[in-house]
Design a protein around this motif. Structure first.
Motif, PDB file in Angstrom:
ATOM      1  N   THR A  33      41.774  -2.103 -14.940  1.00 55.72           N
ATOM      2  CA  THR A  33      42.541  -3.227 -15.479  1.00 55.72           C
ATOM      3  C   THR A  33      43.709  -3.620 -14.586  1.00 55.72           C
ATOM      4  O   THR A  33      44.239  -4.717 -14.712  1.00 55.72           O
ATOM      5  N   LEU A  34      44.123  -2.723 -13.675  1.00 56.98           N
ATOM      6  CA  LEU A  34      45.245  -3.021 -12.777  1.00 56.98           C
ATOM      7  C   LEU A  34      44.810  -3.690 -11.476  1.00 56.98           C
ATOM      8  O   LEU A  34      45.644  -4.137 -10.703  1.00 56.98           O
ATOM      9  N   ILE A  35      43.516  -3.777 -11.226  1.00 56.78           N
ATOM     10  CA  ILE A  35      43.045  -4.313  -9.945  1.00 56.78           C
ATOM     11  C   ILE A  35      43.096  -5.846  -9.862  1.00 56.78           C
ATOM     12  O   ILE A  35      43.529  -6.382  -8.851  1.00 56.78           O
ATOM     13  N   PRO A  36      42.649  -6.597 -10.878  1.00 54.97           N
ATOM     14  CA  PRO A  36      42.663  -8.048 -10.728  1.00 54.97           C
ATOM     15  C   PRO A  36      44.049  -8.590 -10.387  1.00 54.97           C
ATOM     16  O   PRO A  36      45.056  -8.161 -10.935  1.00 54.97           O
ATOM     17  N   GLN A  93      25.313 -12.924   5.854  1.00 53.25           N
ATOM     18  CA  GLN A  93      25.488 -11.521   6.206  1.00 53.25           C
ATOM     19  C   GLN A  93      26.172 -10.765   5.055  1.00 53.25           C
ATOM     20  O   GLN A  93      26.910 -11.344   4.281  1.00 53.25           O
ATOM     21  N   HIS A  94      25.880  -9.479   4.987  1.00 57.49           N
ATOM     22  CA  HIS A  94      26.375  -8.651   3.899  1.00 57.49           C
ATOM     23  C   HIS A  94      26.843  -7.321   4.479  1.00 57.49           C
ATOM     24  O   HIS A  94      26.167  -6.733   5.300  1.00 57.49           O
ATOM     25  N   ALA A  95      28.013  -6.872   4.052  1.00 56.74           N
ATOM     26  CA  ALA A  95      28.518  -5.560   4.462  1.00 56.74           C
ATOM     27  C   ALA A  95      29.265  -4.966   3.274  1.00 56.74           C
ATOM     28  O   ALA A  95      29.877  -5.690   2.497  1.00 56.74           O
ATOM     29  N   TYR A  96      29.170  -3.652   3.127  1.00 56.76           N
ATOM     30  CA  TYR A  96      29.924  -3.022   2.049  1.00 56.76           C
ATOM     31  C   TYR A  96      30.840  -1.948   2.628  1.00 56.76           C
ATOM     32  O   TYR A  96      30.571  -1.375   3.679  1.00 56.76           O
ATOM     33  N   TYR A  97      31.937  -1.727   1.939  1.00 54.96           N
ATOM     34  CA  TYR A  97      32.927  -0.742   2.350  1.00 54.96           C
ATOM     35  C   TYR A  97      33.314   0.081   1.145  1.00 54.96           C
ATOM     36  O   TYR A  97      33.555  -0.458   0.065  1.00 54.96           O
ATOM     37  N   ASP A  98      33.382   1.401   1.333  1.00 61.73           N
ATOM     38  CA  ASP A  98      33.816   2.313   0.284  1.00 61.73           C
ATOM     39  C   ASP A  98      35.201   2.835   0.631  1.00 61.73           C
ATOM     40  O   ASP A  98      35.431   3.306   1.752  1.00 61.73           O
ATOM     41  N   TYR A  99      36.106   2.746  -0.308  1.00 61.36           N
ATOM     42  CA  TYR A  99      37.474   3.213  -0.123  1.00 61.36           C
ATOM     43  C   TYR A  99      37.805   4.231  -1.206  1.00 61.36           C
ATOM     44  O   TYR A  99      37.397   4.086  -2.356  1.00 61.36           O
ATOM     45  N   THR A 100      38.578   5.241  -0.837  1.00 59.00           N
ATOM     46  CA  THR A 100      39.086   6.215  -1.784  1.00 59.00           C
ATOM     47  C   THR A 100      40.508   5.811  -2.140  1.00 59.00           C
ATOM     48  O   THR A 100      41.363   5.714  -1.259  1.00 59.00           O
ATOM     49  N   VAL A 101      40.752   5.549  -3.404  1.00 55.59           N
ATOM     50  CA  VAL A 101      42.087   5.166  -3.849  1.00 55.59           C
ATOM     51  C   VAL A 101      42.926   6.431  -3.995  1.00 55.59           C
ATOM     52  O   VAL A 101      42.549   7.351  -4.718  1.00 55.59           O
ATOM     53  N   VAL A 102      44.033   6.487  -3.268  1.00 53.44           N
ATOM     54  CA  VAL A 102      44.904   7.668  -3.315  1.00 53.44           C
ATOM     55  C   VAL A 102      46.179   7.420  -4.123  1.00 53.44           C
ATOM     56  O   VAL A 102      46.872   8.358  -4.489  1.00 53.44           O
ATOM     57  N   ARG A 103      46.478   6.137  -4.398  1.00 53.95           N
ATOM     58  CA  ARG A 103      47.617   5.816  -5.259  1.00 53.95           C
ATOM     59  C   ARG A 103      47.404   4.437  -5.856  1.00 53.95           C
ATOM     60  O   ARG A 103      46.987   3.516  -5.174  1.00 53.95           O
ATOM     61  N   GLN A 104      47.724   4.309  -7.144  1.00 56.08           N
ATOM     62  CA  GLN A 104      47.594   3.029  -7.817  1.00 56.08           C
ATOM     63  C   GLN A 104      48.671   2.902  -8.872  1.00 56.08           C
ATOM     64  O   GLN A 104      48.854   3.787  -9.703  1.00 56.08           O
ATOM     65  N   THR A 105      49.421   1.809  -8.780  1.00 56.65           N
ATOM     66  CA  THR A 105      50.369   1.441  -9.833  1.00 56.65           C
ATOM     67  C   THR A 105      50.121  -0.038 -10.137  1.00 56.65           C
ATOM     68  O   THR A 105      49.233  -0.654  -9.553  1.00 56.65           O
ATOM     69  N   ARG A 106      50.919  -0.608 -11.002  1.00 57.84           N
ATOM     70  CA  ARG A 106      50.780  -2.037 -11.289  1.00 57.84           C
ATOM     71  C   ARG A 106      50.996  -2.893 -10.051  1.00 57.84           C
ATOM     72  O   ARG A 106      50.395  -3.950  -9.911  1.00 57.84           O
ATOM     73  N   THR A 108      51.206  -1.533  -6.631  1.00 56.02           N
ATOM     74  CA  THR A 108      50.826  -0.904  -5.368  1.00 56.02           C
ATOM     75  C   THR A 108      49.416  -0.342  -5.457  1.00 56.02           C
ATOM     76  O   THR A 108      49.039   0.258  -6.451  1.00 56.02           O
ATOM     77  N   LEU A 109      48.658  -0.534  -4.377  1.00 57.95           N
ATOM     78  CA  LEU A 109      47.326   0.030  -4.254  1.00 57.95           C
ATOM     79  C   LEU A 109      47.215   0.630  -2.857  1.00 57.95           C
ATOM     80  O   LEU A 109      47.459  -0.059  -1.868  1.00 57.95           O
ATOM     81  N   VAL A 110      46.907   1.914  -2.794  1.00 56.57           N
ATOM     82  CA  VAL A 110      46.773   2.600  -1.509  1.00 56.57           C
ATOM     83  C   VAL A 110      45.371   3.174  -1.437  1.00 56.57           C
ATOM     84  O   VAL A 110      44.943   3.886  -2.335  1.00 56.57           O
ATOM     85  N   TRP A 111      44.646   2.838  -0.353  1.00 60.82           N
ATOM     86  CA  TRP A 111      43.298   3.368  -0.189  1.00 60.82           C
ATOM     87  C   TRP A 111      43.120   3.937   1.201  1.00 60.82           C
ATOM     88  O   TRP A 111      43.862   3.621   2.120  1.00 60.82           O
ATOM     89  N   LYS A 112      42.121   4.815   1.309  1.00 57.92           N
ATOM     90  CA  LYS A 112      41.710   5.375   2.599  1.00 57.92           C
ATOM     91  C   LYS A 112      40.258   4.999   2.827  1.00 57.92           C
ATOM     92  O   LYS A 112      39.451   5.024   1.901  1.00 57.92           O
ATOM     93  N   ASP A 113      39.935   4.673   4.093  1.00 60.22           N
ATOM     94  CA  ASP A 113      38.547   4.397   4.407  1.00 60.22           C
ATOM     95  C   ASP A 113      37.838   5.695   4.777  1.00 60.22           C
ATOM     96  O   ASP A 113      38.434   6.782   4.720  1.00 60.22           O
ATOM     97  N   LEU A 114      36.593   5.600   5.160  1.00 56.32           N
ATOM     98  CA  LEU A 114      35.800   6.794   5.482  1.00 56.32           C
ATOM     99  C   LEU A 114      36.322   7.551   6.693  1.00 56.32           C
ATOM    100  O   LEU A 114      35.990   8.712   6.896  1.00 56.32           O
ATOM    101  N   PHE A 115      37.148   6.894   7.516  1.00 60.08           N
ATOM    102  CA  PHE A 115      37.697   7.528   8.709  1.00 60.08           C
ATOM    103  C   PHE A 115      39.094   8.088   8.485  1.00 60.08           C
ATOM    104  O   PHE A 115      39.735   8.567   9.411  1.00 60.08           O
TER     105      PHE A 115
END
Length: 124
Positions: A33-36, A93-106, A108-115
């Motif tokens: 609910t905090l992402i949009p 063209q189509h590409a997808y990316y997976d991110y790991t969310v390490v912090r989320q507030t109303r 702030t959103l912090v993610w890490k990629d696969l690298f």
């Protein structure tokens, strides 16, 4: 007695030092609910990601003279601490990316990629 006191002092100091450190790989369960909303990248103040409630969105970078309505469309989904973004180009063209969310507030959103590259976004 003095040696015991010194040893206890060093142990206690080490414990406080370790207790103050955060592990690098903290993962959070994403609150969908905090992402949009409209998010701006902190490392590139002209890069925007608009996440819509219908799990669609658009990304654009004004430093490349691309503005809202001219960007790349995407779908997004969440599972646990994973945010998946499926980008769709104008030429099919189509590409997808997976991110790991390490912090989320109303705000702030912090993610890490696969690298392990970490990015921070703030809500506008």
């Amino acid at each position: 007695m003095k040696q015991r006191f010194l040893a206890c002092t060093f142990l206690l100091a080490g414990w406080f030092l370790l207790a103050g450190c955060e592990p690098d790989d903290i993962h959070v369960n994403i609150d969908e609910t905090l992402i949009p909303g409209l998010w701006r990248a902190q490392d590139n103040m002209q890069e925007y990601w608009r996440f819509d409630a219908a799990h669609t969105g658009e990304t654009w970078d004004e430093s490349d003279d691309v503005h809202e309505g001219e960007g790349t469309n995407f779908n997004w989904s969440v599972a646990g601490d994973q945010l998946r973004i499926d980008l769709y180009g104008m030429m099919g063209q189509h590409a997808y990316y997976d991110y790991t969310v390490v912090r989320q507030t109303r705000d702030t959103l912090v993610w890490k990629d696969l690298f392990g590259n970490q990015r921070t976004f703030v809500k506008r």
